[in-house]
Design an enzyme around this catalytic site. Structure first.
Site, PDB file in Angstrom:
ATOM      1  N   HIS A  48      -2.049  -3.392  -6.844  1.00 59.45           N
ATOM      2  CA  HIS A  48      -2.657  -3.029  -5.560  1.00 59.45           C
ATOM      3  C   HIS A  48      -4.160  -3.292  -5.585  1.00 59.45           C
ATOM      4  O   HIS A  48      -4.919  -2.557  -6.211  1.00 59.45           O
ATOM      5  CB  HIS A  48      -2.360  -1.540  -5.285  1.00 59.45           C
ATOM      6  CG  HIS A  48      -2.756  -1.076  -3.923  1.00 59.45           C
ATOM      7  ND1 HIS A  48      -3.348   0.150  -3.693  1.00 59.45           N
ATOM      8  CD2 HIS A  48      -2.665  -1.673  -2.711  1.00 59.45           C
ATOM      9  CE1 HIS A  48      -3.583   0.280  -2.405  1.00 59.45           C
ATOM     10  NE2 HIS A  48      -3.183  -0.802  -1.787  1.00 59.45           N
ATOM     11  N   GLU A  94      -4.996  -0.933  -8.756  1.00 56.89           N
ATOM     12  CA  GLU A  94      -4.012   0.064  -9.195  1.00 56.89           C
ATOM     13  C   GLU A  94      -2.754  -0.683  -9.639  1.00 56.89           C
ATOM     14  O   GLU A  94      -2.255  -1.536  -8.900  1.00 56.89           O
ATOM     15  CB  GLU A  94      -3.666   1.020  -8.049  1.00 56.89           C
ATOM     16  CG  GLU A  94      -4.795   1.981  -7.702  1.00 56.89           C
ATOM     17  CD  GLU A  94      -4.466   2.886  -6.505  1.00 56.89           C
ATOM     18  OE1 GLU A  94      -4.864   4.052  -6.524  1.00 56.89           O
ATOM     19  OE2 GLU A  94      -3.826   2.413  -5.541  1.00 56.89           O
ATOM     20  N   SER A 116       0.829  -1.212   0.000  1.00 57.78           N
ATOM     21  CA  SER A 116       0.000   0.000   0.000  1.00 57.78           C
ATOM     22  C   SER A 116       0.854   1.249   0.000  1.00 57.78           C
ATOM     23  O   SER A 116       0.376   2.326  -0.350  1.00 57.78           O
ATOM     24  CB  SER A 116      -0.848   0.065   1.272  1.00 57.78           C
ATOM     25  OG  SER A 116      -1.597  -1.077   1.427  1.00 57.78           O
ATOM     26  N   ASN A 148      -5.415   5.969  -1.953  1.00 59.51           N
ATOM     27  CA  ASN A 148      -5.059   6.327  -0.574  1.00 59.51           C
ATOM     28  C   ASN A 148      -4.632   7.780  -0.446  1.00 59.51           C
ATOM     29  O   ASN A 148      -4.847   8.420   0.582  1.00 59.51           O
ATOM     30  CB  ASN A 148      -3.961   5.397  -0.044  1.00 59.51           C
ATOM     31  CG  ASN A 148      -4.532   4.033   0.332  1.00 59.51           C
ATOM     32  OD1 ASN A 148      -5.730   3.916   0.580  1.00 59.51           O
ATOM     33  ND2 ASN A 148      -3.698   3.019   0.354  1.00 59.51           N
TER      34      ASN A 148
HETATM   35  P1  NAI Z   1      -2.281  -9.566   7.086  1.00 52.43           P
HETATM   36  O1  NAI Z   1      -1.475  -9.269   8.295  1.00 52.43           O
HETATM   37  O2  NAI Z   1      -3.741  -9.867   7.205  1.00 52.43           O
HETATM   38  O3  NAI Z   1      -1.614 -10.788   6.281  1.00 52.43           O
HETATM   39  C1  NAI Z   1      -0.247 -10.893   6.025  1.00 52.43           C
HETATM   40  C2  NAI Z   1       0.106 -12.367   5.966  1.00 52.43           C
HETATM   41  O4  NAI Z   1       1.450 -12.506   5.510  1.00 52.43           O
HETATM   42  C3  NAI Z   1       0.027 -13.061   7.332  1.00 52.43           C
HETATM   43  O5  NAI Z   1      -0.822 -14.198   7.254  1.00 52.43           O
HETATM   44  C4  NAI Z   1       1.477 -13.467   7.602  1.00 52.43           C
HETATM   45  O6  NAI Z   1       1.607 -14.667   8.354  1.00 52.43           O
HETATM   46  C5  NAI Z   1       2.012 -13.591   6.190  1.00 52.43           C
HETATM   47  N1  NAI Z   1       3.469 -13.512   6.119  1.00 52.43           N
HETATM   48  C6  NAI Z   1       4.298 -12.672   6.797  1.00 52.43           C
HETATM   49  N2  NAI Z   1       5.574 -12.925   6.457  1.00 52.43           N
HETATM   50  C7  NAI Z   1       5.537 -13.923   5.538  1.00 52.43           C
HETATM   51  C8  NAI Z   1       6.550 -14.632   4.827  1.00 52.43           C
HETATM   52  N3  NAI Z   1       7.838 -14.351   4.997  1.00 52.43           N
HETATM   53  N4  NAI Z   1       6.173 -15.608   3.979  1.00 52.43           N
HETATM   54  C9  NAI Z   1       4.854 -15.895   3.807  1.00 52.43           C
HETATM   55  N5  NAI Z   1       3.852 -15.265   4.462  1.00 52.43           N
HETATM   56  C10 NAI Z   1       4.211 -14.297   5.328  1.00 52.43           C
HETATM   57  O7  NAI Z   1      -2.037  -8.330   6.112  1.00 52.43           O
HETATM   58  P2  NAI Z   1      -2.973  -7.791   4.921  1.00 52.43           P
HETATM   59  O8  NAI Z   1      -3.912  -6.790   5.461  1.00 52.43           O
HETATM   60  O9  NAI Z   1      -3.473  -8.955   4.151  1.00 52.43           O
HETATM   61  O10 NAI Z   1      -1.914  -6.979   4.048  1.00 52.43           O
HETATM   62  C11 NAI Z   1      -1.017  -7.630   3.170  1.00 52.43           C
HETATM   63  C12 NAI Z   1      -0.455  -6.598   2.203  1.00 52.43           C
HETATM   64  O11 NAI Z   1      -1.524  -5.997   1.471  1.00 52.43           O
HETATM   65  C13 NAI Z   1       0.290  -5.447   2.866  1.00 52.43           C
HETATM   66  O12 NAI Z   1       1.347  -5.063   2.036  1.00 52.43           O
HETATM   67  C14 NAI Z   1      -0.759  -4.331   2.941  1.00 52.43           C
HETATM   68  O13 NAI Z   1      -0.197  -3.062   2.977  1.00 52.43           O
HETATM   69  C15 NAI Z   1      -1.501  -4.578   1.632  1.00 52.43           C
HETATM   70  N6  NAI Z   1      -2.870  -4.074   1.574  1.00 52.43           N
HETATM   71  C16 NAI Z   1      -3.723  -4.237   2.621  1.00 52.43           C
HETATM   72  C17 NAI Z   1      -5.042  -3.765   2.532  1.00 52.43           C
HETATM   73  C18 NAI Z   1      -6.015  -3.958   3.668  1.00 52.43           C
HETATM   74  O14 NAI Z   1      -7.081  -3.312   3.656  1.00 52.43           O
HETATM   75  N7  NAI Z   1      -5.742  -4.805   4.639  1.00 52.43           N
HETATM   76  C19 NAI Z   1      -5.529  -3.110   1.307  1.00 52.43           C
HETATM   77  C20 NAI Z   1      -4.575  -3.073   0.227  1.00 52.43           C
HETATM   78  C21 NAI Z   1      -3.282  -3.515   0.384  1.00 52.43           C
END
Ligand code: NAI
Length: 283
Positions: free
Chosen positions: A139, A151, A118, A189
């Site tokens: 994105h 995006e 993000s 954003n």
């Molecule tokens: P989240 O915390 O729900 O999920 C992240 C996952 O990645 C976790 O299950 C974690 O165990 C896993 N993980 C961490 N290190 C890892 C590794 N080395 N290998 C494999 N898996 C690993 O986070 P979320 O919200 O899904 O965000 C993920 C990405 O998406 C971030 O970059 C965030 O900025 C982006 N994003 C999030 C949005 C949201 O509304 N939550 C919207 C748009 C983008």
């Protein structure tokens, strides 16, 4: 055999991306750091598909077919034959860099590699990627199965054919892509977070109640949801983190995070996910 997409990270976004790819006919490899976390991702994805069956959007047979195309796991080497790999791990440059380095070495040099970041610089992340011309920001928005926008953010080394492939992928996943130059917050954003931040200032200054601020924007600007209710949905911590990036990267005080957001984060009032934000959501 269906084209295979690898998704790394089975959290909120990864499982949504995986679900959308399955619904669109792809095979999906969904990876996380432990079998338990990957299984939790699969369980969440399955629950969401089951809701689709209950509401008559998909049949049980097609759900079973989709789940048959899903391979959960923990081993990045499973991604070696994927034509596309999308990374949705924590928004931490070190975690993302290490994942991207490994994946770009495992996957073929033609594999499209996308990051769902993000706020991090695509060009900076690209330095960790072998063959960075096939690396691009893709994105998605939360919840991925519902939100139509993607995006696409090329970094300084991203090739034009990679941008075309990313656009085609978004279309194949039923989304509408927009191509955005690399900049903090991209388009959505950059516009939406300052709006929510300004609404927090209005509330902090006592200009109007949370309900009235939200009603004003719903009825006066035709927004489907008010900015404070949206902040609760996004997460106050997430909003604060994005405002901090906008503030530091743009170097302009117009992006200064509202002090109330910091106070709320310190108290654990993170919005819907903790039951308390600008509104209370009960247990
Ligand atoms: P989240 O915390 O729900 O999920 C992240 C996952 O990645 C976790 O299950 C974690 O165990 C896993 N993980 C961490 N290190 C890892 C590794 N080395 N290998 C494999 N898996 C690993 O986070 P979320 O919200 O899904 O965000 C993920 C990405 O998406 C971030 O970059 C965030 O900025 C982006 N994003 C999030 C949005 C949201 O509304 N939550 C919207 C748009 C983008």
């Amino acid at each position: 055999m269906a084209l295979s997409i690898g998704v790394i990270g089975a959290g909120t976004m990864g499982r949504g991306i995986a679900e959308t790819a399955l619904v669109s006919g792809f095979s999906v490899i969904l990876l996380d750091t432990s079998p338990e976390i990957a299984a939790r991702g699969v369980a969440g994805l399955k629950k969401s598909l089951e809701r689709g069956v209950e509401r008559g959007r998909i049949t049980r047979e097609s759900m079973d077919d989709m789940l048959g195309r899903l391979t959960p796991g923990t081993d990045l080497s499973l991604l070696k034959d994927c034509s596309v790999v999308l990374e949705a791990v924590y928004e931490d440059p070190d975690v993302k860099s290490s994942v991207l380095t490994t994946v770009s070495q495992i996957a073929g040099s033609e594999t499209l590699i996308g990051t769902n970041t993000s706020s991090l610089s695509i060009s900076r992340l690209a330095r960790k990627v072998a063959s960075p011309e096939r690396f691009v920001g893709i994105h998605f928005f939360n919840p991925v199965p519902v939100m139509k926008l993607v995006e696409i953010i090329p970094g300084e080394n991203t090739s034009s054919s990679t941008v075309s492939r990313a656009r085609e992928l978004a279309l194949a996943m039923g989304k509408t892509p927009v191509v955005v130059k690399e900049c903090p917050g991209f388009v959505v954003n950059r516009l939406l977070c300052p709006l929510m931040n300004e609404a927090a200032y209005l509330f902090m200054e006592g200009v109007a109640s949370a309900e009235d601020i939200d009603t004003a924007m719903k009825l006066g600007a035709n927004h489907p949801i008010g900015p404070l209710a949206l902040a609760d949905l996004v997460g106050i911590d997430v909003l604060l983190a994005i405002m901090e990036v906008l503030h530091s990267e743009m170097g302009d005080d117009k992006y200064k995070p509202c002090p109330l957001l910091k106070e709320m984060v310190a108290k654990g009032h993170l919005g819907r996910k903790t039951g308390q934000g600008f509104y209370s959501y009960g247990p």
